[in-house]
Design a protein around this motif. Structure first.
Motif, PDB file in Angstrom:
ATOM      1  N   ALA A  12     -38.798 -62.074  26.486  1.00 55.97           N
ATOM      2  CA  ALA A  12     -38.631 -62.288  25.050  1.00 55.97           C
ATOM      3  C   ALA A  12     -39.520 -63.430  24.571  1.00 55.97           C
ATOM      4  O   ALA A  12     -40.211 -63.309  23.550  1.00 55.97           O
ATOM      5  N   LEU A  13     -39.529 -64.545  25.300  1.00 56.20           N
ATOM      6  CA  LEU A  13     -40.352 -65.682  24.909  1.00 56.20           C
ATOM      7  C   LEU A  13     -41.831 -65.314  24.961  1.00 56.20           C
ATOM      8  O   LEU A  13     -42.597 -65.650  24.052  1.00 56.20           O
ATOM      9  N   ASP A  14     -42.230 -64.614  26.003  1.00 52.43           N
ATOM     10  CA  ASP A  14     -43.625 -64.188  26.128  1.00 52.43           C
ATOM     11  C   ASP A  14     -44.027 -63.302  24.955  1.00 52.43           C
ATOM     12  O   ASP A  14     -45.087 -63.490  24.355  1.00 52.43           O
ATOM     13  N   ARG A  15     -43.174 -62.356  24.601  1.00 58.53           N
ATOM     14  CA  ARG A  15     -43.506 -61.455  23.489  1.00 58.53           C
ATOM     15  C   ARG A  15     -43.595 -62.204  22.167  1.00 58.53           C
ATOM     16  O   ARG A  15     -44.467 -61.933  21.351  1.00 58.53           O
ATOM     17  N   VAL A  16     -42.689 -63.153  21.964  1.00 63.26           N
ATOM     18  CA  VAL A  16     -42.728 -63.934  20.717  1.00 63.26           C
ATOM     19  C   VAL A  16     -44.025 -64.733  20.643  1.00 63.26           C
ATOM     20  O   VAL A  16     -44.710 -64.733  19.616  1.00 63.26           O
ATOM     21  N   LEU A  17     -44.391 -65.396  21.724  1.00 66.59           N
ATOM     22  CA  LEU A  17     -45.604 -66.215  21.718  1.00 66.59           C
ATOM     23  C   LEU A  17     -46.856 -65.364  21.570  1.00 66.59           C
ATOM     24  O   LEU A  17     -47.782 -65.737  20.838  1.00 66.59           O
ATOM     25  N   VAL A  18     -46.911 -64.228  22.234  1.00 64.83           N
ATOM     26  CA  VAL A  18     -48.066 -63.333  22.091  1.00 64.83           C
ATOM     27  C   VAL A  18     -48.152 -62.810  20.664  1.00 64.83           C
ATOM     28  O   VAL A  18     -49.220 -62.785  20.055  1.00 64.83           O
ATOM     29  N   TYR A  19     -47.018 -62.419  20.103  1.00 65.73           N
ATOM     30  CA  TYR A  19     -46.983 -61.911  18.732  1.00 65.73           C
ATOM     31  C   TYR A  19     -47.489 -62.976  17.763  1.00 65.73           C
ATOM     32  O   TYR A  19     -48.323 -62.703  16.900  1.00 65.73           O
ATOM     33  N   LEU A  20     -46.983 -64.191  17.907  1.00 65.67           N
ATOM     34  CA  LEU A  20     -47.399 -65.269  17.014  1.00 65.67           C
ATOM     35  C   LEU A  20     -48.883 -65.571  17.166  1.00 65.67           C
ATOM     36  O   LEU A  20     -49.598 -65.745  16.172  1.00 65.67           O
ATOM     37  N   GLY A  21     -49.352 -65.637  18.399  1.00 67.47           N
ATOM     38  CA  GLY A  21     -50.771 -65.900  18.632  1.00 67.47           C
ATOM     39  C   GLY A  21     -51.652 -64.824  18.041  1.00 67.47           C
ATOM     40  O   GLY A  21     -52.676 -65.113  17.415  1.00 67.47           O
ATOM     41  N   ASP A  22     -51.259 -63.572  18.230  1.00 66.88           N
ATOM     42  CA  ASP A  22     -52.035 -62.453  17.674  1.00 66.88           C
ATOM     43  C   ASP A  22     -51.988 -62.431  16.150  1.00 66.88           C
ATOM     44  O   ASP A  22     -52.886 -61.909  15.504  1.00 66.88           O
ATOM     45  N   ASP A  23     -50.927 -63.006  15.586  1.00 61.72           N
ATOM     46  CA  ASP A  23     -50.769 -63.021  14.132  1.00 61.72           C
ATOM     47  C   ASP A  23     -51.483 -64.213  13.495  1.00 61.72           C
ATOM     48  O   ASP A  23     -51.461 -64.370  12.290  1.00 61.72           O
ATOM     49  N   GLY A  24     -52.092 -65.054  14.317  1.00 61.61           N
ATOM     50  CA  GLY A  24     -52.865 -66.168  13.785  1.00 61.61           C
ATOM     51  C   GLY A  24     -52.122 -67.479  13.696  1.00 61.61           C
ATOM     52  O   GLY A  24     -52.636 -68.451  13.157  1.00 61.61           O
ATOM     53  N   VAL A  25     -50.902 -67.530  14.229  1.00 57.33           N
ATOM     54  CA  VAL A  25     -50.146 -68.782  14.235  1.00 57.33           C
ATOM     55  C   VAL A  25     -50.679 -69.652  15.362  1.00 57.33           C
ATOM     56  O   VAL A  25     -50.808 -69.201  16.502  1.00 57.33           O
ATOM     57  N   GLU A  26     -51.010 -70.895  15.056  1.00 54.52           N
ATOM     58  CA  GLU A  26     -51.486 -71.818  16.083  1.00 54.52           C
ATOM     59  C   GLU A  26     -50.306 -72.204  16.970  1.00 54.52           C
ATOM     60  O   GLU A  26     -49.259 -72.645  16.479  1.00 54.52           O
ATOM     61  N   LEU A  27     -50.450 -72.015  18.262  1.00 53.05           N
ATOM     62  CA  LEU A  27     -49.354 -72.275  19.198  1.00 53.05           C
ATOM     63  C   LEU A  27     -49.333 -73.745  19.607  1.00 53.05           C
ATOM     64  O   LEU A  27     -49.660 -74.115  20.727  1.00 53.05           O
ATOM     65  N   THR A  28     -48.896 -74.565  18.672  1.00 49.89           N
ATOM     66  CA  THR A  28     -48.752 -75.993  18.921  1.00 49.89           C
ATOM     67  C   THR A  28     -47.454 -76.238  19.689  1.00 49.89           C
ATOM     68  O   THR A  28     -46.653 -75.321  19.891  1.00 49.89           O
ATOM     69  N   THR A  29     -47.241 -77.486  20.080  1.00 46.06           N
ATOM     70  CA  THR A  29     -45.997 -77.847  20.757  1.00 46.06           C
ATOM     71  C   THR A  29     -44.801 -77.527  19.874  1.00 46.06           C
ATOM     72  O   THR A  29     -43.788 -76.985  20.340  1.00 46.06           O
ATOM     73  N   ASP A  30     -44.918 -77.831  18.577  1.00 42.45           N
ATOM     74  CA  ASP A  30     -43.823 -77.554  17.648  1.00 42.45           C
ATOM     75  C   ASP A  30     -43.545 -76.055  17.545  1.00 42.45           C
ATOM     76  O   ASP A  30     -42.393 -75.633  17.553  1.00 42.45           O
ATOM     77  N   ALA A  31     -44.600 -75.254  17.470  1.00 41.77           N
ATOM     78  CA  ALA A  31     -44.417 -73.797  17.367  1.00 41.77           C
ATOM     79  C   ALA A  31     -43.757 -73.247  18.632  1.00 41.77           C
ATOM     80  O   ALA A  31     -42.878 -72.385  18.552  1.00 41.77           O
ATOM     81  N   CYS A  32     -44.142 -73.748  19.780  1.00 50.58           N
ATOM     82  CA  CYS A  32     -43.539 -73.285  21.035  1.00 50.58           C
ATOM     83  C   CYS A  32     -42.066 -73.688  21.121  1.00 50.58           C
ATOM     84  O   CYS A  32     -41.231 -72.908  21.579  1.00 50.58           O
ATOM     85  N   ARG A  33     -41.748 -74.886  20.659  1.00 55.56           N
ATOM     86  CA  ARG A  33     -40.350 -75.320  20.672  1.00 55.56           C
ATOM     87  C   ARG A  33     -39.515 -74.481  19.710  1.00 55.56           C
ATOM     88  O   ARG A  33     -38.373 -74.126  20.006  1.00 55.56           O
ATOM     89  N   ARG A  34     -40.084 -74.124  18.553  1.00 55.16           N
ATOM     90  CA  ARG A  34     -39.351 -73.258  17.618  1.00 55.16           C
ATOM     91  C   ARG A  34     -39.171 -71.872  18.223  1.00 55.16           C
ATOM     92  O   ARG A  34     -38.136 -71.234  18.030  1.00 55.16           O
ATOM     93  N   ALA A  35     -40.163 -71.392  18.974  1.00 55.67           N
ATOM     94  CA  ALA A  35     -40.028 -70.097  19.642  1.00 55.67           C
ATOM     95  C   ALA A  35     -38.910 -70.147  20.679  1.00 55.67           C
ATOM     96  O   ALA A  35     -38.119 -69.201  20.808  1.00 55.67           O
ATOM     97  N   LEU A  36     -38.822 -71.249  21.410  1.00 53.37           N
ATOM     98  CA  LEU A  36     -37.736 -71.417  22.381  1.00 53.37           C
ATOM     99  C   LEU A  36     -36.377 -71.404  21.690  1.00 53.37           C
ATOM    100  O   LEU A  36     -35.427 -70.773  22.167  1.00 53.37           O
ATOM    101  N   ARG A  37     -36.278 -72.102  20.559  1.00 55.88           N
ATOM    102  CA  ARG A  37     -35.005 -72.118  19.813  1.00 55.88           C
ATOM    103  C   ARG A  37     -34.670 -70.720  19.299  1.00 55.88           C
ATOM    104  O   ARG A  37     -33.507 -70.314  19.299  1.00 55.88           O
ATOM    105  N   LEU A  38     -35.689 -69.983  18.860  1.00 53.65           N
ATOM    106  CA  LEU A  38     -35.466 -68.618  18.380  1.00 53.65           C
ATOM    107  C   LEU A  38     -34.867 -67.757  19.492  1.00 53.65           C
ATOM    108  O   LEU A  38     -33.885 -67.044  19.281  1.00 53.65           O
ATOM    109  N   VAL A  39     -35.454 -67.829  20.686  1.00 56.41           N
ATOM    110  CA  VAL A  39     -34.953 -67.046  21.822  1.00 56.41           C
ATOM    111  C   VAL A  39     -33.557 -67.516  22.205  1.00 56.41           C
ATOM    112  O   VAL A  39     -32.671 -66.693  22.475  1.00 56.41           O
TER     113      VAL A  39
END
Length: 82
Positions: A9-36
């Motif tokens: 789930a985390l991998d898919r969220v991060l890949v989706y965000l990266g492909d969508d143009g979201v910069e995968l900063t530390t904050d974005a990764c932490r929000r992805a973790l909270r989402l999962v």
């Protein structure tokens, strides 16, 4: 089993965000973790990755791109057929 689903789930969220143009900063990764994590509180069934993806619009502001028209406007004309 749930640890693999969590990873998937985390991998898919991060890949989706990266492909969508979201910069995968530390904050974005932490929000992805909270989402999962939030999605896992509702159960870690086989639909976990799909539920996480469906929560992305509520948790991330995704970049918008303006796409130009593919071609100039069509101008109709008459070529002489009767």
């Amino acid at each position: 089993m749930s640890d693999k689903l969590c990873q998937q789930a985390l991998d898919r969220v991060l890949v989706y965000l990266g492909d969508d143009g979201v910069e995968l900063t530390t904050d974005a990764c932490r929000r992805a973790l909270r989402l999962v994590d939030t999605a896992m509180e509702k159960g870690a069934g086989p639909d976990l990755p799909a539920r996480c993806i469906s929560c992305i619009p509520d948790n991330f502001e995704r970049p918008t791109e303006a796409f130009p028209d593919a071609t100039p406007p069509l101008k109709r004309g008459r070529i002489g057929y009767d």
